[in-house]
Design a protein around this motif. Structure first.
Motif, PDB file in Angstrom:
ATOM      1  N   ARG A 281       0.833  -1.195   0.000  1.00  0.00           N
ATOM      2  CA  ARG A 281       0.000   0.000   0.000  1.00  0.00           C
ATOM      3  C   ARG A 281       0.875   1.255   0.000  1.00  0.00           C
ATOM      4  O   ARG A 281       0.638   2.201  -0.768  1.00  0.00           O
ATOM      5  N   PHE A 282       1.892   1.264   0.828  1.00  0.00           N
ATOM      6  CA  PHE A 282       2.808   2.400   0.921  1.00  0.00           C
ATOM      7  C   PHE A 282       3.500   2.647  -0.421  1.00  0.00           C
ATOM      8  O   PHE A 282       3.623   3.781  -0.879  1.00  0.00           O
ATOM      9  N   SER A 283       3.950   1.573  -1.081  1.00  0.00           N
ATOM     10  CA  SER A 283       4.720   1.711  -2.321  1.00  0.00           C
ATOM     11  C   SER A 283       3.874   2.149  -3.504  1.00  0.00           C
ATOM     12  O   SER A 283       4.417   2.560  -4.531  1.00  0.00           O
ATOM     13  N   LEU A 284       2.557   2.074  -3.385  1.00  0.00           N
ATOM     14  CA  LEU A 284       1.675   2.479  -4.480  1.00  0.00           C
ATOM     15  C   LEU A 284       1.226   3.933  -4.358  1.00  0.00           C
ATOM     16  O   LEU A 284       0.520   4.436  -5.237  1.00  0.00           O
ATOM     17  N   GLN A 285       1.646   4.618  -3.282  1.00  0.00           N
ATOM     18  CA  GLN A 285       1.275   6.015  -3.115  1.00  0.00           C
ATOM     19  C   GLN A 285       1.995   6.883  -4.149  1.00  0.00           C
ATOM     20  O   GLN A 285       3.138   6.612  -4.528  1.00  0.00           O
ATOM     21  N   ALA A 286       1.329   7.937  -4.586  1.00  0.00           N
ATOM     22  CA  ALA A 286       1.877   8.796  -5.631  1.00  0.00           C
ATOM     23  C   ALA A 286       3.234   9.423  -5.281  1.00  0.00           C
ATOM     24  O   ALA A 286       4.158   9.410  -6.109  1.00  0.00           O
ATOM     25  N   PRO A 287       3.439   9.986  -4.080  1.00  0.00           N
ATOM     26  CA  PRO A 287       4.746  10.587  -3.784  1.00  0.00           C
ATOM     27  C   PRO A 287       5.881   9.576  -3.825  1.00  0.00           C
ATOM     28  O   PRO A 287       6.970   9.871  -4.325  1.00  0.00           O
ATOM     29  N   GLU A 288       5.637   8.380  -3.302  1.00  0.00           N
ATOM     30  CA  GLU A 288       6.682   7.355  -3.284  1.00  0.00           C
ATOM     31  C   GLU A 288       6.980   6.866  -4.694  1.00  0.00           C
ATOM     32  O   GLU A 288       8.143   6.641  -5.062  1.00  0.00           O
TER      33      GLU A 288
END
Length: 353
Positions: A281-288
């Motif tokens: 979930r974290f890795s699919l965020q736009a900033p990341e």
């Protein structure tokens, strides 16, 4: 490059905590603070580590251990079916992802992982989450072929040893390599599948005296830089990194690139699946995702990441508006159904029989 609009770590921590509560229930947050993430090493994994693994570890206070492999399906299958799993999250190419899903190697990804995200088509998979788009491209030594107007621009040029002399390198795998051989033989992209393997191997026979093979994605730029070969198939992000970050005299073309999506999967015996899903979930965020693409030229799957990808890098992405029409999607469903048979043919051809 500064990332615009990135939330503070405190806000992210609050958001992730809320996500975990919603996903797993008040009494089902990850009990282990240990996570093993497996990828393909080199500059690619370094970019992942900076954008995903290290920030996730800092935010959650988890111990994130990184490991590498070369994408071998047998190793992935063994890790997922052994009594004691040691891998939590694995980066997997589209074809082994489809095969692994069919063979029940992965845990189903909760729908809430994708909630609120605008992802490219096919990225929000039932058993795999697409986290980048890449392409296998033709790359060449710019010292050998310095004129960009006459440099190789197609797989037919790759086979033309009289006009473009020197050794060539291809991946030691039938997937992608057989498509390249058929394109060199003049097969149109829309007619590639089902693959004419007889024609493909006949085409490879023509080039065999000039061929060497690579195993890992870091090898093609090295083979070009040290003069072992004059051209090679290569992952677009690897050659971009070698040129832009290491000053290598490497050129490439996105024409006839074989485009694929790379996925995160959670093996069915992963020791820490809850934390693994939180990492995805974290890795699919736009900033990341923008942070990752700004380090190495692989395309984001989160559409909201695109505005924060630098213009120079955007021009090198296979899924950029300018390059998309030049790309040839790999038919991973066909490969998932035929890979075992084709790999046996590949081994037979490699042995000279």
């Amino acid at each position: 490059m500064k990332r615009k609009g990135r939330p503070t770590w405190l806000v992210l921590c609050v958001l992730l905590s809320g996500f975990l509560l919603a996903l797993f229930g008040c009494n089902k947050q990850p009990t282990s603070k240990s996570l093993t993430v497996v990828s393909f090493g080199g500059a690619y994994q370094e970019a992942q580590s900076k954008a995903y693994m290290k920030p996730f570890a800092e935010m959650t206070k988890a111990t994130v251990t990184e490991a590498t492999y070369n994408g071998e399906y047998g190793i992935l299958s063994n890790r997922a079916t052994s009594p004691e799993g040691v891998w939590d999250v694995v980066s997997v190419e589209a074809v082994p992802t489809a095969r692994g899903a069919r063979e029940s190697l992965f845990l189903k990804i909760p729908d809430s992982i994708y909630s609120g995200l605008r992802l490219t088509s096919g990225a929000a998979g039932e058993y795999a989450a697409g986290h980048l788009v890449f392409s296998t491209v033709l790359a060449y030594n710019q010292t050998t072929f310095p004129d960009t107007l006459t440099a190789p621009r197609s797989w037919a040029d790759f086979w033309n040893v009289s006009k473009y002399p020197g050794k060539r390198a291809l991946r030691n795998s039938p997937r992608g390599t057989l498509e390249i051989a058929l394109l060199a033989a003049g097969v149109r992209p829309e007619n590639l599948y089902p693959l004419d393997t007889k024609l493909a191997f006949e085409q490879l026979d023509k080039l065999r005296p000039s061929l060497v093979f690579w195993e890992a994605g870091a090898q093609p730029p090295q083979l070009l830089s040290n003069g072992t070969v004059t051209m090679t198939s290569a992952y677009n992000g690897r050659v971009w990194f070698a040129k832009q970050k290491e000053g290598a005299k490497i050129g490439w073309t996105l024409n006839q690139g074989l485009m694929e999506t790379e996925f995160w999967v959670v093996p069915k015996n992963a020791p820490n699946p809850d934390l693994a899903f939180a990492f995805i979930r974290f890795s699919l965020q736009a900033p990341e995702q923008a942070q990752f693409s700004n380090q190495i030229a692989y395309g984001p799957t989160n559409l909201d990441a695109v505005p924060n990808v630098s213009k120079d890098i955007m021009a090198a992405l296979p899924n950029s508006p300018a390059a998309l029409s030049l790309q040839i999607p790999v038919n991973f469903d066909w490969w998932a159904s035929n890979q075992s048979t084709i790999e046996a043919e590949w081994e037979q051809w490699q042995s000279g029989h």
